[in-house]
Scaffold this motif. Sequence first.
Motif, PDB file in Angstrom:
ATOM      1  N   ARG A  31     -17.015-119.208  -0.037  1.00 27.03           N
ATOM      2  CA  ARG A  31     -16.423-118.639   1.183  1.00 27.03           C
ATOM      3  C   ARG A  31     -17.476-118.420   2.254  1.00 27.03           C
ATOM      4  NH1 ARG A  31     -12.624-113.686   1.895  1.00 27.03           N
ATOM      5  NH2 ARG A  31     -12.704-113.442   4.145  1.00 27.03           N
ATOM      6  N   LEU A  32     -18.647-117.919   1.852  1.00 29.25           N
ATOM      7  CA  LEU A  32     -19.736-117.736   2.813  1.00 29.25           C
ATOM      8  C   LEU A  32     -20.074-119.047   3.511  1.00 29.25           C
ATOM      9  CD1 LEU A  32     -22.117-115.360   0.849  1.00 29.25           C
ATOM     10  CD2 LEU A  32     -21.133-114.882   3.100  1.00 29.25           C
ATOM     11  N   ILE A  33     -20.241-120.101   2.739  1.00 31.86           N
ATOM     12  CA  ILE A  33     -20.596-121.400   3.327  1.00 31.86           C
ATOM     13  C   ILE A  33     -19.477-121.898   4.240  1.00 31.86           C
ATOM     14  CG2 ILE A  33     -21.023-123.839   2.796  1.00 31.86           C
ATOM     15  CD1 ILE A  33     -23.471-121.983   2.438  1.00 31.86           C
ATOM     16  N   LYS A  34     -18.243-121.804   3.781  1.00 39.56           N
ATOM     17  CA  LYS A  34     -17.101-122.262   4.590  1.00 39.56           C
ATOM     18  C   LYS A  34     -17.060-121.533   5.934  1.00 39.56           C
ATOM     19  CE  LYS A  34     -12.068-122.530   4.528  1.00 39.56           C
ATOM     20  NZ  LYS A  34     -10.856-122.155   3.812  1.00 39.56           N
ATOM     21  N   GLU A  35     -17.200-120.210   5.897  1.00 39.48           N
ATOM     22  CA  GLU A  35     -17.116-119.435   7.138  1.00 39.48           C
ATOM     23  C   GLU A  35     -18.367-119.576   7.998  1.00 39.48           C
ATOM     24  OE1 GLU A  35     -15.328-115.585   7.100  1.00 39.48           O
ATOM     25  OE2 GLU A  35     -13.992-116.122   5.431  1.00 39.48           O
ATOM     26  N   LEU A  36     -19.528-119.726   7.378  1.00 37.13           N
ATOM     27  CA  LEU A  36     -20.739-119.993   8.156  1.00 37.13           C
ATOM     28  C   LEU A  36     -20.608-121.327   8.878  1.00 37.13           C
ATOM     29  CD1 LEU A  36     -23.448-118.767   5.638  1.00 37.13           C
ATOM     30  CD2 LEU A  36     -23.134-117.880   7.967  1.00 37.13           C
ATOM     31  N   ASN A  37     -20.117-122.344   8.178  1.00 36.29           N
ATOM     32  CA  ASN A  37     -19.913-123.658   8.804  1.00 36.29           C
ATOM     33  C   ASN A  37     -18.958-123.542   9.989  1.00 36.29           C
ATOM     34  OD1 ASN A  37     -19.922-125.659   5.717  1.00 36.29           O
ATOM     35  ND2 ASN A  37     -21.613-124.792   6.848  1.00 36.29           N
ATOM     36  N   ALA A  38     -17.863-122.801   9.810  1.00 37.01           N
ATOM     37  CA  ALA A  38     -16.875-122.623  10.878  1.00 37.01           C
ATOM     38  C   ALA A  38     -17.445-121.845  12.055  1.00 37.01           C
ATOM     39  CB  ALA A  38     -15.629-121.919  10.329  1.00 37.01           C
ATOM     40  N   ALA A  39     -18.464-121.015  11.798  1.00 44.82           N
ATOM     41  CA  ALA A  39     -19.065-120.181  12.848  1.00 44.82           C
ATOM     42  C   ALA A  39     -20.211-120.895  13.570  1.00 44.82           C
ATOM     43  CB  ALA A  39     -19.556-118.867  12.251  1.00 44.82           C
ATOM     44  N   TYR A  88     -33.632-122.858  10.696  1.00 41.16           N
ATOM     45  CA  TYR A  88     -33.311-121.540  10.160  1.00 41.16           C
ATOM     46  C   TYR A  88     -34.545-120.733   9.769  1.00 41.16           C
ATOM     47  CZ  TYR A  88     -28.449-122.937  10.041  1.00 41.16           C
ATOM     48  OH  TYR A  88     -27.197-123.347  10.404  1.00 41.16           O
ATOM     49  N   LEU A  89     -35.631-121.429   9.487  1.00 45.84           N
ATOM     50  CA  LEU A  89     -36.847-120.736   9.075  1.00 45.84           C
ATOM     51  C   LEU A  89     -38.067-121.585   9.372  1.00 45.84           C
ATOM     52  CD1 LEU A  89     -37.829-122.168   6.170  1.00 45.84           C
ATOM     53  CD2 LEU A  89     -35.871-120.874   5.350  1.00 45.84           C
ATOM     54  N   VAL A  90     -39.214-120.930   9.279  1.00 50.34           N
ATOM     55  CA  VAL A  90     -40.507-121.608   9.387  1.00 50.34           C
ATOM     56  C   VAL A  90     -41.374-121.094   8.249  1.00 50.34           C
ATOM     57  CG1 VAL A  90     -40.419-121.986  11.887  1.00 50.34           C
ATOM     58  CG2 VAL A  90     -41.417-119.880  10.999  1.00 50.34           C
ATOM     59  N   ARG A  91     -42.302-121.938   7.836  1.00 56.46           N
ATOM     60  CA  ARG A  91     -43.292-121.521   6.845  1.00 56.46           C
ATOM     61  C   ARG A  91     -44.632-121.443   7.562  1.00 56.46           C
ATOM     62  NH1 ARG A  91     -41.681-125.800   2.242  1.00 56.46           N
ATOM     63  NH2 ARG A  91     -41.016-126.913   4.089  1.00 56.46           N
ATOM     64  N   SER A  92     -45.298-120.322   7.388  1.00 55.68           N
ATOM     65  CA  SER A  92     -46.579-120.127   8.059  1.00 55.68           C
ATOM     66  C   SER A  92     -47.590-119.587   7.066  1.00 55.68           C
ATOM     67  CB  SER A  92     -46.416-119.162   9.236  1.00 55.68           C
ATOM     68  OG  SER A  92     -45.931-117.917   8.783  1.00 55.68           O
ATOM     69  N   ARG A 106     -32.216-118.353  14.768  1.00 51.98           N
ATOM     70  CA  ARG A 106     -31.012-118.949  14.164  1.00 51.98           C
ATOM     71  C   ARG A 106     -30.836-118.442  12.720  1.00 51.98           C
ATOM     72  NH1 ARG A 106     -27.164-122.457  14.987  1.00 51.98           N
ATOM     73  NH2 ARG A 106     -26.485-123.965  13.424  1.00 51.98           N
ATOM     74  N   GLY A 107     -31.924-118.307  12.000  1.00 53.84           N
ATOM     75  CA  GLY A 107     -31.861-117.795  10.640  1.00 53.84           C
ATOM     76  C   GLY A 107     -31.356-116.365  10.604  1.00 53.84           C
ATOM     77  N   HIS A 108     -31.841-115.548  11.532  1.00 54.39           N
ATOM     78  CA  HIS A 108     -31.369-114.159  11.612  1.00 54.39           C
ATOM     79  C   HIS A 108     -29.888-114.114  11.987  1.00 54.39           C
ATOM     80  CE1 HIS A 108     -35.076-112.004  10.861  1.00 54.39           C
ATOM     81  NE2 HIS A 108     -35.709-112.772  11.728  1.00 54.39           N
ATOM     82  N   ALA A 109     -29.467-114.993  12.886  1.00 54.17           N
ATOM     83  CA  ALA A 109     -28.053-115.031  13.276  1.00 54.17           C
ATOM     84  C   ALA A 109     -27.177-115.390  12.079  1.00 54.17           C
ATOM     85  CB  ALA A 109     -27.846-116.025  14.416  1.00 54.17           C
ATOM     86  N   ALA A 110     -27.621-116.363  11.274  1.00 51.05           N
ATOM     87  CA  ALA A 110     -26.862-116.739  10.076  1.00 51.05           C
ATOM     88  C   ALA A 110     -26.810-115.572   9.096  1.00 51.05           C
ATOM     89  CB  ALA A 110     -27.491-117.975   9.422  1.00 51.05           C
ATOM     90  N   PHE A 111     -27.934-114.871   8.932  1.00 49.18           N
ATOM     91  CA  PHE A 111     -27.977-113.717   8.033  1.00 49.18           C
ATOM     92  C   PHE A 111     -26.950-112.665   8.455  1.00 49.18           C
ATOM     93  CE2 PHE A 111     -29.405-109.389   7.208  1.00 49.18           C
ATOM     94  CZ  PHE A 111     -29.521-109.408   5.826  1.00 49.18           C
ATOM     95  N   TRP A 112     -26.924-112.325   9.745  1.00 40.60           N
ATOM     96  CA  TRP A 112     -25.996-111.279  10.194  1.00 40.60           C
ATOM     97  C   TRP A 112     -24.552-111.741  10.120  1.00 40.60           C
ATOM     98  CZ3 TRP A 112     -27.383-106.720   9.518  1.00 40.60           C
ATOM     99  CH2 TRP A 112     -28.730-106.363   9.652  1.00 40.60           C
TER     100      TRP A 112
END
Length: 151
Positions: A31-39, A88-92, A106-112
């Motif tokens: 459900r998370l993936i489905k709704e994240l995709n829709a958002a 969504y993220l960076v590695r440093s 974008r990663g923070h937006a997906a998290f929220w």
Amino acid sequence: MTTSTEVLQTKTEDLLIGALLRVPAQAIQRRLIKELNAAGFEELRLPHMAVLQFPGPDGARPGTIAERAGMSKQAINQLLSSLESYGYLVRSDGEGSARVVRSTERGHAAFWKMVDILHDIEEEWRTELGPERFAQLKALLFVVWESPLVR
């Protein structure tokens, strides 16, 4: 004649704890993936949940994320590369030679958005189970969470 209560008891007794926990968890992830995709987070797929699951990747080392997910470092690095390519993220570089994962805007937006979806799911479960039973379920799961059973 068998009553519905007897049928429910038999089913409950026959199901092992692994299935009783896994099936709802998988339904929540789908459900998370489905709704994240829709958002608007169209690139996210079910395997990405290994990285995005609580407490999330922000500030963690790839090895820590791999350990949380029960996956190899190589597999997690593939997922991290995928999420990095999608923005969504960076590695440093962190302390010493260790790499650290940081969420982007974008990663923070997906998290929220995930948090919002999970609140909706909780409300649906509360309605389905009733407030008292839902509170009991969460309380029992928290006891398990804090116990040596999950270590």
